[in-house]
Design a protein around this motif. Structure first.
Motif, short mmCIF file in Angstrom:
data_model
loop_
_atom_site.label_atom_id
_atom_site.label_comp_id
_atom_site.label_asym_id
_atom_site.label_seq_id
_atom_site.Cartn_x
_atom_site.Cartn_y
_atom_site.Cartn_z
N ILE A 187 0.77 -1.40 0.00
CA ILE A 187 -0.01 0.07 -0.11
C ILE A 187 1.05 1.28 -0.02
O ILE A 187 1.67 1.09 0.80
N LYS A 188 0.59 2.08 -0.99
CA LYS A 188 1.40 3.65 -0.80
C LYS A 188 0.26 4.68 -0.91
O LYS A 188 -0.71 4.41 -1.36
N GLY A 189 0.87 5.90 -0.45
CA GLY A 189 0.03 6.98 -0.93
C GLY A 189 1.00 8.19 -0.43
O GLY A 189 2.06 8.27 -0.08
N ILE A 190 -0.09 9.30 -0.18
CA ILE A 190 0.86 10.77 0.39
C ILE A 190 -0.36 11.08 1.49
O ILE A 190 -1.68 11.26 1.12
N ALA A 191 0.03 11.51 2.59
CA ALA A 191 -0.58 12.27 3.84
C ALA A 191 -0.05 13.42 3.80
O ALA A 191 1.00 13.73 4.25
N LEU A 192 -1.08 14.43 3.85
CA LEU A 192 -0.91 15.61 4.27
C LEU A 192 -1.87 16.34 5.27
O LEU A 192 -2.79 15.92 5.70
N PRO A 193 -1.39 17.55 5.90
CA PRO A 193 -0.27 18.37 5.72
C PRO A 193 0.84 17.55 6.60
O PRO A 193 0.69 16.93 7.44
N LEU A 194 2.17 18.17 6.00
CA LEU A 194 3.29 17.54 6.56
C LEU A 194 3.57 17.56 7.96
O LEU A 194 3.89 16.58 8.63
N LEU A 195 3.28 18.52 8.57
CA LEU A 195 3.55 18.94 10.07
C LEU A 195 2.60 18.32 10.81
O LEU A 195 2.66 18.47 12.19
N HIS A 196 1.14 17.85 10.44
CA HIS A 196 0.12 17.51 11.20
C HIS A 196 -0.14 16.03 11.13
O HIS A 196 -1.02 15.52 11.70
N VAL A 197 0.62 15.23 10.53
CA VAL A 197 0.47 13.82 10.17
C VAL A 197 1.38 13.00 11.11
O VAL A 197 2.51 13.22 11.07
N ARG A 198 0.83 12.24 12.07
CA ARG A 198 1.79 11.55 13.07
C ARG A 198 2.08 10.19 12.55
O ARG A 198 3.04 9.65 12.94
N GLY A 199 1.41 9.49 11.90
CA GLY A 199 1.71 8.38 11.20
C GLY A 199 0.60 7.72 10.36
O GLY A 199 -0.75 8.28 10.47
N VAL A 200 0.82 6.65 9.73
CA VAL A 200 -0.16 5.99 8.82
C VAL A 200 -0.28 4.63 9.40
O VAL A 200 1.03 3.79 9.31
N PHE A 201 -1.34 3.97 9.60
CA PHE A 201 -1.52 2.55 10.12
C PHE A 201 -2.34 1.73 9.20
O PHE A 201 -3.61 2.28 8.83
N VAL A 202 -1.91 0.59 9.00
CA VAL A 202 -2.77 -0.50 8.29
C VAL A 202 -3.45 -1.28 9.35
O VAL A 202 -2.90 -1.87 10.10
N ILE A 203 -4.76 -1.49 9.22
CA ILE A 203 -5.51 -2.11 10.24
C ILE A 203 -6.41 -3.14 9.24
O ILE A 203 -7.15 -2.84 8.21
N GLN A 204 -6.36 -4.37 10.14
CA GLN A 204 -7.39 -5.36 9.57
C GLN A 204 -8.24 -5.70 10.57
O GLN A 204 -7.53 -6.39 11.58
N ASN A 205 -9.53 -5.83 10.56
CA ASN A 205 -10.54 -6.12 11.66
C ASN A 205 -10.13 -5.17 12.59
O ASN A 205 -10.22 -3.82 12.40
N THR A 206 -9.56 -5.57 13.75
CA THR A 206 -9.28 -4.41 14.84
C THR A 206 -7.80 -4.56 15.16
O THR A 206 -7.23 -3.66 16.20
N ASP A 207 -6.87 -5.06 14.29
CA ASP A 207 -5.59 -5.39 14.54
C ASP A 207 -4.73 -4.45 13.53
O ASP A 207 -5.03 -4.21 12.41
N THR A 208 -3.78 -3.76 14.21
CA THR A 208 -2.71 -2.99 13.52
C THR A 208 -1.68 -4.02 12.98
O THR A 208 -0.97 -4.28 13.68
N VAL A 209 -1.38 -3.97 11.58
CA VAL A 209 -0.59 -5.14 11.24
C VAL A 209 0.42 -4.45 10.77
O VAL A 209 1.65 -5.04 10.50
N ALA A 210 0.47 -3.07 10.35
CA ALA A 210 1.78 -2.45 9.81
C ALA A 210 1.53 -0.94 10.06
O ALA A 210 0.49 -0.39 10.31
N ALA A 211 2.73 -0.21 9.92
CA ALA A 211 2.62 1.32 10.22
C ALA A 211 3.83 2.07 9.48
O ALA A 211 4.62 1.14 8.85
N ALA A 212 3.76 3.27 9.06
CA ALA A 212 4.49 3.89 8.38
C ALA A 212 4.60 5.60 9.11
O ALA A 212 3.72 5.97 9.34
N ILE A 213 5.66 6.20 8.89
CA ILE A 213 5.95 7.63 9.10
C ILE A 213 5.95 8.11 7.80
O ILE A 213 7.04 8.04 7.12
#
Length: 265
Positions: A187-213
Motif C-alpha cells: 500500500i502506498k500514498g501521500i498524507a498531508l499536511p506534512l507537519l500534522h500527520v503523526r503516522g499511517v496505520f494499516v488495520i485489518q479487523n481490529t488489529d494494526t498489522v503495519a505502520a509508516a511515518i
C-alpha cells in the motif's frame, strides 16, 4: 588428406568434451537457488537506531532443532546499520548467495555488541542479551526453486524492539517481521499536511498489522509485506487536525495499491 581430417576431427571433439565438462562443473542450473535477504524498517520515534549486524545463517534442515543444516550467508557489509535509513519502501541488501534448492525452515540473525539508539541528539547504548548475539531465529518455511531468486525482507520494528528500564537504560529485544514479494502486496500514498500527520496505520479487523511515518518532505509512504486481503488505512493527525480513515483498501499479491493523496482537515 585423411590424416589432416582425422586430426581436425579429434581437435573439435576434444574441444566439445572440454566445454561440456566445464558446463557441468561450473553451472548450477537445476541445482541451486539464490537467496537474497534485505533489511527494511518500520517507523520509530527516535533520531537513529544503530544495529550491529554480523552474519546471517540459514537452516535447510527438516529438523531445525537438531542444530544441523545451518550455513552462513556472508553479509555484504558487516557492521552497523541505521534502521531509520530504510523506511517507506527503502531497503538494503544484506546478503545474497546461491544455496541448494529445496526447503529452508529458519534463518538466524547474528548481532554484534555495537548497538545504540539516539534520542533528542543523545546516544545511548543498547544492551543486547547474549541470546540475541548468538542468533535471533526467525521461522520462514520457504521452498527455494532451482534457478529462481528468492527475495526475503527483514522488517525490523525499531519502535517495538527497544525496551526502556528507566534511568536512560535501553535494551534491544528485536521484533522482526519477514515477507517476500512473491507472497505479499503493498500500500502506498501521500498524507498531508506534512507537519500534522503523526503516522499511517494499516488495520485489518481490529488489529494494526503495519505502520509508516510519511516522508517529511513529500508526505509519501510505502507499506510493503501485506498479505492479500482488505484493509483500512488510518492517517493519524496531531490533535489539531482530525484522523482520517480510508476503508476497504484491497491488497493483492505482487501488486501496489495506491490510496492517493489524503489531506487531513
Amino acid at each position: 588428406m585423411k590424416n589432416h581430417f582425422f586430426a581436425t576431427f579429434m581437435l573439435v571433439s576434444a574441444s566439445l568434451l572440454f566445454l561440456n565438462a566445464c558446463s557441468k562443473n561450473d553451472s548450477s542450473s537445476g541445482v541451486n537457488s539464490r537467496l537474497s535477504i534485505y533489511l527494511t524498517d518500520a517507523p520509530a520515534p527516535y533520531d537513529a537506531v544503530y544495529i550491529d549486524i554480523r552474519d546471517i545463517q540459514v537452516n535447510a534442515s527438516a529438523d531445525a532443532a537438531t542444530g544441523s543444516g545451518w550455513q552462513s550467508l556472508p553479509i555484504l557489509r558487516p557492521g552497523v546499520y541505521n534502521l531509520l535509513s530504510f523506511r517507506n519502501g527503502l531497503d538494503t541488501l544484506l546478503a545474497s548467495k546461491e544455496i541448494p534448492a529445496g526447503k529452508i525452515s529458519q534463518i538466524r540473525l547474528i548481532l554484534g555488541a555495537n548497538n545504540s539508539v539516539v534520542i533528542k541528539g543523545t546516544a545511548y547504548p543498547l544492551e543486547t542479551p547474549s541470546a540475541q548475539q548468538s542468533g535471533l531465529k526467525l521461522n520462514i518455511h520457504a521452498d527455494l526453486v532451482a534457478d529462481i531468486e528468492y527475495r526475503l525482507w527483514l522488517d525490523f520494528d525499531a519502535s517495538r524492539s527497544i525496551v526502556t528500564t528507566g534511568s536512560n537504560k535501553y535494551i534491544l529485544k528485536p521484533v522482526i517481521r519477514t515477507y517476500t514479494a512473491a507472497t505479499s502486496g503493498t500500500i502506498k500514498g501521500i498524507a498531508l499536511p506534512l507537519l500534522h500527520v503523526r503516522g499511517v496505520f494499516v488495520i485489518q479487523n481490529t488489529d494494526t498489522v503495519a505502520a509508516a511515518i510519511p516522508d517529511v518532505l513529500t508526505g509519501a509512504y510505502v507499506i510493503a509485506g501485506l498479505n492479500t486481503g482488505i484493509y483500512n488505512v488510518a492517517i493519524a493527525g496531531d490533535g489539531i487536525l482530525k484522523d482520517t480513515t480510508v476503508a476497504a483498501v484491497s491488497v493483492k499479491t505482487g501488486e501496489v495499491s495506491n490510496v492517493g493523496i489524503i489531506t487531513l482537515k
